[in-house]
Design a protein around this motif. Structure first.
Motif, PDB file in Angstrom:
ATOM      1  N   LEU A   1       9.321 -14.740 -10.522  1.00 57.16           N
ATOM      2  CA  LEU A   1       9.070 -14.216 -12.052  1.00 57.16           C
ATOM      3  C   LEU A   1       9.890 -12.887 -12.143  1.00 57.16           C
ATOM      4  CD1 LEU A   1       5.142 -14.867 -12.491  1.00 57.16           C
ATOM      5  CD2 LEU A   1       7.150 -15.421 -13.898  1.00 57.16           C
TER       6      LEU A   1
ATOM      7  N   LEU B   1      13.352 -13.943 -12.797  1.00 59.20           N
ATOM      8  CA  LEU B   1      13.543 -14.441 -14.059  1.00 59.20           C
ATOM      9  C   LEU B   1      13.648 -13.280 -15.272  1.00 59.20           C
ATOM     10  CD1 LEU B   1      11.199 -17.787 -14.278  1.00 59.20           C
ATOM     11  CD2 LEU B   1      13.983 -17.564 -14.216  1.00 59.20           C
ATOM     12  N   MET B   2      12.699 -12.513 -14.909  1.00 58.86           N
ATOM     13  CA  MET B   2      12.572 -11.509 -16.057  1.00 58.86           C
ATOM     14  C   MET B   2      13.682 -10.397 -16.112  1.00 58.86           C
ATOM     15  SD  MET B   2       8.586 -10.651 -15.847  1.00 58.86           S
ATOM     16  CE  MET B   2       8.123  -9.765 -17.364  1.00 58.86           C
TER      17      MET B   2
ATOM     18  N   PHE C   1      16.961 -11.642 -15.469  1.00 61.84           N
ATOM     19  CA  PHE C   1      17.779 -12.328 -15.642  1.00 61.84           C
ATOM     20  C   PHE C   1      18.609 -12.142 -17.109  1.00 61.84           C
ATOM     21  CE2 PHE C   1      19.863 -16.034 -17.302  1.00 61.84           C
ATOM     22  CZ  PHE C   1      21.019 -16.357 -16.464  1.00 61.84           C
ATOM     23  N   GLY C   2      19.801 -11.945 -17.010  1.00 63.85           N
ATOM     24  CA  GLY C   2      20.564 -12.288 -18.262  1.00 63.85           C
ATOM     25  C   GLY C   2      20.357 -10.897 -19.156  1.00 63.85           C
ATOM     26  N   ASP C   3      20.219 -11.461 -20.417  1.00 62.50           N
ATOM     27  CA  ASP C   3      20.425 -10.165 -21.447  1.00 62.50           C
ATOM     28  C   ASP C   3      18.966  -9.446 -21.637  1.00 62.50           C
ATOM     29  OD1 ASP C   3      21.341  -9.571 -24.490  1.00 62.50           O
ATOM     30  OD2 ASP C   3      19.313  -9.812 -24.484  1.00 62.50           O
ATOM     31  N   VAL C   4      18.097  -9.968 -21.162  1.00 60.06           N
ATOM     32  CA  VAL C   4      16.740  -9.199 -21.104  1.00 60.06           C
ATOM     33  C   VAL C   4      16.631  -8.163 -20.076  1.00 60.06           C
ATOM     34  CG1 VAL C   4      14.164  -9.689 -20.651  1.00 60.06           C
ATOM     35  CG2 VAL C   4      15.274 -11.334 -22.266  1.00 60.06           C
TER      36      VAL C   4
ATOM     37  N   ARG D   1      19.237  -6.996 -18.853  1.00 54.99           N
ATOM     38  CA  ARG D   1      20.274  -5.842 -19.362  1.00 54.99           C
ATOM     39  C   ARG D   1      19.712  -4.853 -20.230  1.00 54.99           C
ATOM     40  NH1 ARG D   1      24.223  -9.838 -19.349  1.00 54.99           N
ATOM     41  NH2 ARG D   1      23.895 -10.324 -21.466  1.00 54.99           N
TER      42      ARG D   1
ATOM     43  N   TRP E   1       6.994  -5.373 -23.062  1.00 57.08           N
ATOM     44  CA  TRP E   1       7.201  -6.643 -22.206  1.00 57.08           C
ATOM     45  C   TRP E   1       7.280  -6.248 -20.813  1.00 57.08           C
ATOM     46  CZ3 TRP E   1      11.586  -7.630 -19.495  1.00 57.08           C
ATOM     47  CH2 TRP E   1      11.630  -8.934 -18.857  1.00 57.08           C
TER      48      TRP E   1
ATOM     49  N   PHE F   1      22.295 -12.852 -29.098  1.00 56.82           N
ATOM     50  CA  PHE F   1      21.905 -13.769 -27.959  1.00 56.82           C
ATOM     51  C   PHE F   1      20.755 -13.321 -27.282  1.00 56.82           C
ATOM     52  CE2 PHE F   1      26.547 -14.117 -28.206  1.00 56.82           C
ATOM     53  CZ  PHE F   1      26.807 -15.516 -27.990  1.00 56.82           C
ATOM     54  N   GLY F   2      20.499 -12.098 -27.612  1.00 56.68           N
ATOM     55  CA  GLY F   2      19.293 -11.701 -26.567  1.00 56.68           C
ATOM     56  C   GLY F   2      17.887 -11.342 -27.339  1.00 56.68           C
ATOM     57  N   GLY F   3      17.246 -10.590 -26.853  1.00 51.22           N
ATOM     58  CA  GLY F   3      15.843 -10.362 -27.184  1.00 51.22           C
ATOM     59  C   GLY F   3      14.825 -11.291 -27.073  1.00 51.22           C
ATOM     60  N   ARG F   4      15.225 -12.500 -26.417  1.00 50.06           N
ATOM     61  CA  ARG F   4      14.032 -13.415 -26.345  1.00 50.06           C
ATOM     62  C   ARG F   4      13.341 -13.491 -25.024  1.00 50.06           C
ATOM     63  NH1 ARG F   4      16.230 -18.075 -29.978  1.00 50.06           N
ATOM     64  NH2 ARG F   4      17.630 -16.561 -31.308  1.00 50.06           N
ATOM     65  N   PHE F   5      12.263 -12.654 -25.132  1.00 51.42           N
ATOM     66  CA  PHE F   5      11.471 -12.266 -23.870  1.00 51.42           C
ATOM     67  C   PHE F   5      10.967 -13.756 -23.217  1.00 51.42           C
ATOM     68  CE2 PHE F   5      11.916  -8.426 -26.123  1.00 51.42           C
ATOM     69  CZ  PHE F   5      12.527  -7.408 -25.246  1.00 51.42           C
TER      70      PHE F   5
ATOM     71  N   THR G   1      13.075 -16.132 -21.126  1.00 53.33           N
ATOM     72  CA  THR G   1      13.467 -16.014 -19.911  1.00 53.33           C
ATOM     73  C   THR G   1      12.591 -16.658 -18.817  1.00 53.33           C
ATOM     74  OG1 THR G   1      12.453 -13.863 -19.597  1.00 53.33           O
ATOM     75  CG2 THR G   1      14.910 -14.008 -20.359  1.00 53.33           C
ATOM     76  N   ILE G   2      11.280 -16.535 -19.168  1.00 55.29           N
ATOM     77  CA  ILE G   2      10.058 -17.190 -18.303  1.00 55.29           C
ATOM     78  C   ILE G   2       9.893 -18.621 -18.536  1.00 55.29           C
ATOM     79  CG2 ILE G   2       7.966 -17.015 -17.332  1.00 55.29           C
ATOM     80  CD1 ILE G   2       7.796 -13.958 -18.035  1.00 55.29           C
TER      81      ILE G   2
ATOM     82  N   PRO H   1      13.949 -20.995 -18.569  1.00 51.58           N
ATOM     83  CA  PRO H   1      15.165 -20.334 -17.929  1.00 51.58           C
ATOM     84  C   PRO H   1      16.472 -21.043 -18.164  1.00 51.58           C
ATOM     85  CG  PRO H   1      13.309 -20.788 -16.484  1.00 51.58           C
ATOM     86  CD  PRO H   1      12.903 -21.508 -17.393  1.00 51.58           C
TER      87      PRO H   1
ATOM     88  N   SER I   1      17.675 -19.808 -21.366  1.00 50.98           N
ATOM     89  CA  SER I   1      18.408 -18.599 -21.554  1.00 50.98           C
ATOM     90  C   SER I   1      19.552 -18.609 -20.758  1.00 50.98           C
ATOM     91  CB  SER I   1      17.330 -17.791 -21.084  1.00 50.98           C
ATOM     92  OG  SER I   1      16.696 -17.532 -19.682  1.00 50.98           O
ATOM     93  N   GLY I   2      19.722 -19.375 -19.650  1.00 47.42           N
ATOM     94  CA  GLY I   2      20.870 -19.469 -18.728  1.00 47.42           C
ATOM     95  C   GLY I   2      21.950 -19.762 -19.763  1.00 47.42           C
TER      96      GLY I   2
ATOM     97  N   GLU J   1      23.235 -17.037 -21.777  1.00 49.40           N
ATOM     98  CA  GLU J   1      23.766 -16.091 -20.989  1.00 49.40           C
ATOM     99  C   GLU J   1      25.253 -16.414 -20.702  1.00 49.40           C
ATOM    100  OE1 GLU J   1      22.937 -13.360 -20.236  1.00 49.40           O
ATOM    101  OE2 GLU J   1      24.159 -12.654 -18.396  1.00 49.40           O
TER     102      GLU J   1
ATOM    103  N   ALA K   1      27.230 -16.138 -23.836  1.00 48.71           N
ATOM    104  CA  ALA K   1      27.398 -14.446 -24.226  1.00 48.71           C
ATOM    105  C   ALA K   1      28.425 -13.966 -23.064  1.00 48.71           C
ATOM    106  CB  ALA K   1      26.195 -13.749 -23.864  1.00 48.71           C
TER     107      ALA K   1
END
Lengths: 332, 269
Positions: free
Chosen positions: A174, A177-178, A180-183, A185, A210, B122-126, B129-130, B133, B136-137, B140, B143
């Motif tokens: 978890l 995943l949290m 990873f990537g844009d979130v 960053r 969050w 591309f972002g801000g999608r919390f 990510t869970i 995935p 969100s991959g 990524e 981006a």
């Protein structure tokens, strides 16, 4: 880059070997202690997400850990739900509580936030006593013991260990995943410079809440695992000092490391005991000195220290092979 | 040179400027930082914003990006007032900027910094990510591809995986511009981008900015002290002095403007 990934590989190899070898080497009681350390480690992983990557201080992680433990205990003893089945609910319920705890973080930062969250940690045990109707008050709540399914021929202690390691694995997944990537960053960006992050379009409110929710979910999961391992919980297990100890565990292990969370959990459980074993009347003194010593030697936590040490060794061997190659080339 | 002129002249016909600020005033406590300044930038135009230190140039950029709130006046983007927008909305509305004292993330890699420019797309999608995935991959990767394209255009692809803090200062400034470009803005606000560059580098930098502007038909508002760069690059120039508009016009007009010369030489205007 390859240096970093190699040292990561070595680290995880060592960690996996330790995880497999521990139950073979340790007696039953010590193994249960290790399980408790893993439960703490899950809460620490959450705090690492929030504190290490999100830059938010939370001194209520112990209280949230307690919320998870009580949700598991209540669902099990009052509603007869299987302990393991309660865990997702503990995590979810605690995440919701964490959202509320995180609300002050939208206005307060740093030391003020530390005090507000510590207020929650300080009030929590008393609150449990006052809500005796559902929490059992001083006498606490029992949780059904776990029995390994018949197709797994292991002792109950070993089964507990397997279950807690699996939960820790889920927690680590978890967190990964949290982050990873844009979130991830955006989370680091608001930690390093909130104003620039905002100018880049990062929603500070959402990002921080969050992180609080995620961190609290893991605290809740850890608390649920803790309740299952101990088989009985009471307000005494969730005193304010637990929140401080979780922060200490997080920092000692290394605030941005998953492996560090495990080391932090082990530290929380074993070092105070070892300190009292050395000399019963000087236990706290030895523990305190141990803390000071660790921070002097390993400023970035134990994992930071090991990483530095590993990369030095790897670089040295790489230099050696390079120089050997050079001499060979010179000779030919 | 000729090509650039035709771009600006054809855009003269466009009725609505990309950025239009009218009579904007900003106050900090009791200090009047800006009084009734007006600036407009048309599509595809590079405008310079010059003036002595303390003239309010950076404050004006802060007002446009909502980092400083203005008391009176209006700022419009494509004809829409920005008063209701939050700081974090501005980049999505098409305003990207760089900061005078660098607004980079020194502990992140160059690529990560530039990818942050695409956060609003591309972002801000919390939850994703869970719970998703895979998707969100995919985001990524998209981006990353976009950020790499910008880095290649800026000639920085080879340092993509370097930690930003380890770059020399001029490259850090260039990376900040790459990050702003990754946001795909309508207007780019550059706050002293050529600071710390040598003479030769300034010339090269000017060409780069011009190329970037042409390839995207981008509007640029440029604060800069390097007069050679401003005069060579800009279609129009605004001069601020003590928080007010002092002059406005083509580079050659500004060069010969008495009030501008005396403001820069420190004589009473």
């Amino acid at each position: 880059m390859s240096d970093g990934s190699r040292s990561r590989l070595v680290k995880f190899g060592l960690f996996a070997a330790a995880a497999v070898l521990l139950p073979l080497l340790l007696p039953g009681y010590a193994l249960q202690q290790v399980c408790i350390a893993i439960a703490y480690a899950i809460a620490i992983m959450g705090l690492n997400l929030l504190m290490g990557f999100g830059g938010q201080i939370c001194l209520a992680q112990g209280a949230l850990f307690g919320v998870g433990a009580y949700v598991t205990a209540i669902l099990n003893s009052d509603y007869g739900i299987h302990p393991i089945a309660t865990l997702p609910m503990s995590a979810t319920a605690t995440a919701l509580v964490g959202l509320v705890v995180g609300l002050p973080a939208l206005r307060l930062q740093g030391l003020q936030l530390a005090i507000v969250t510590f207020g929650i940690a300080a009030a929590f045990p008393q609150l449990l006593l006052k809500m005796g109707g559902i929490t059992g008050g001083v006498s606490g709540l029992p949780i059904d013991g776990l029995e390994a399914p018949t197709w797994v021929p292991v002792s109950p202690e070993l089964w507990l260990y397997v279950v807690s390691q699996c939960c820790a694995g889920i927690a680590a997944l978890l967190v990964t995943l949290m982050l990873f990537g844009d979130v991830g960053r955006a989370l680091r960006a608001q930690r390093d410079n909130a104003q620039i992050a905002e100018a880049l379009g990062v929603n500070l409110t959402k990002t921080r809440l969050w992180a609080f929710a995620g961190s609290s979910a893991l605290a809740g999961l850890g608390g649920g695992v803790f309740a299952i391992i101990t088989g009985f919980i009471s307000p005494e297990s969730f005193l304010a000092i637990l929140s401080i100890n979780i922060v200490i565990g997080s920092i000692v292990g290394g605030v941005t490391s998953v492996v560090g969370a495990f080391l932090g959990g082990l530290f929380m459980v074993f070092v105070p005991t070892w300190a009292s074993d050395i000399n019963l009347s000087l236990g706290n003194l030895i523990y305190g000195l141990a803390l000071i010593l660790i921070m002097m030697v390993a400023r970035n936590g134990v994992t930071g220290f090991i990483e530095k040490w590993l990369s030095t060794i790897l670089r040295r061997t790489a230099d050696n092979t390079a120089s050997v190659k050079e001499t060979r080339e010179e000779l030919t | 040179m000729d090509g650039r002129k035709s771009v600006s002249e054809s855009s003269l016909n466009v009725a609505q400027p990309v950025l239009q600020a009218r009579d904007v005033s900003v106050q900090f406590g009791g200090v009047q930082a800006l009084s009734d300044v007006s600036v407009s930038v048309r599509a595809g135009e590079i405008c310079g914003l010059i003036g002595p230190n303390g003239a309010g140039k950076s404050t004006f950029l802060n007002a446009v990006t909502r980092l400083a709130s203005y008391g009176t006046g209006t700022i419009m983007l494509d004809g829409t007032p920005i008063e209701g927008a939050k700081v974090r909305d501005m980049i999505g509305l098409g305003v990207a900027r760089t900061f005078q004292n660098l607004g980079i993330y020194a502990s992140m890699t160059v690529l990560e910094n530039v990818m942050l420019g695409g956060h609003h797309q591309f972002g801000g999608r919390f939850a994703q990510t869970i719970f998703n995935p895979m998707s969100s991959g995919a985001r990524e990767r998209a981006a990353r591809v976009k950020a790499m394209t910008v880095l290649e255009e800026m000639g920085m692809a080879d340092v993509a995986n370097t930690i930003a803090g380890a770059l020399p200062y001029p490259l850090q400034k260039r990376m900040e511009i790459a990050r702003a470009l990754a946001a795909e803005p309508k207007i780019l606000l550059l706050d002293e981008p050529a600071g710390g560059l040598t003479h030769g580098e300034v010339h090269e930098f000017g060409e780069l900015v011009d190329k970037v502007r042409r390839s995207r038909n981008l509007s640029i508002l440029l604060i800069e002290h390097h007069m050679g760069l401003v005069m060579g690059l800009c279609d129009r120039i605004f001069v601020f002095h003590l928080g007010r508009n002092l002059a406005e016009g083509k580079p050659e007009e500004i060069k010969s403007n008495e009030a501008v010369i005396s403001a820069y030489l420190g004589r009473a205007a």
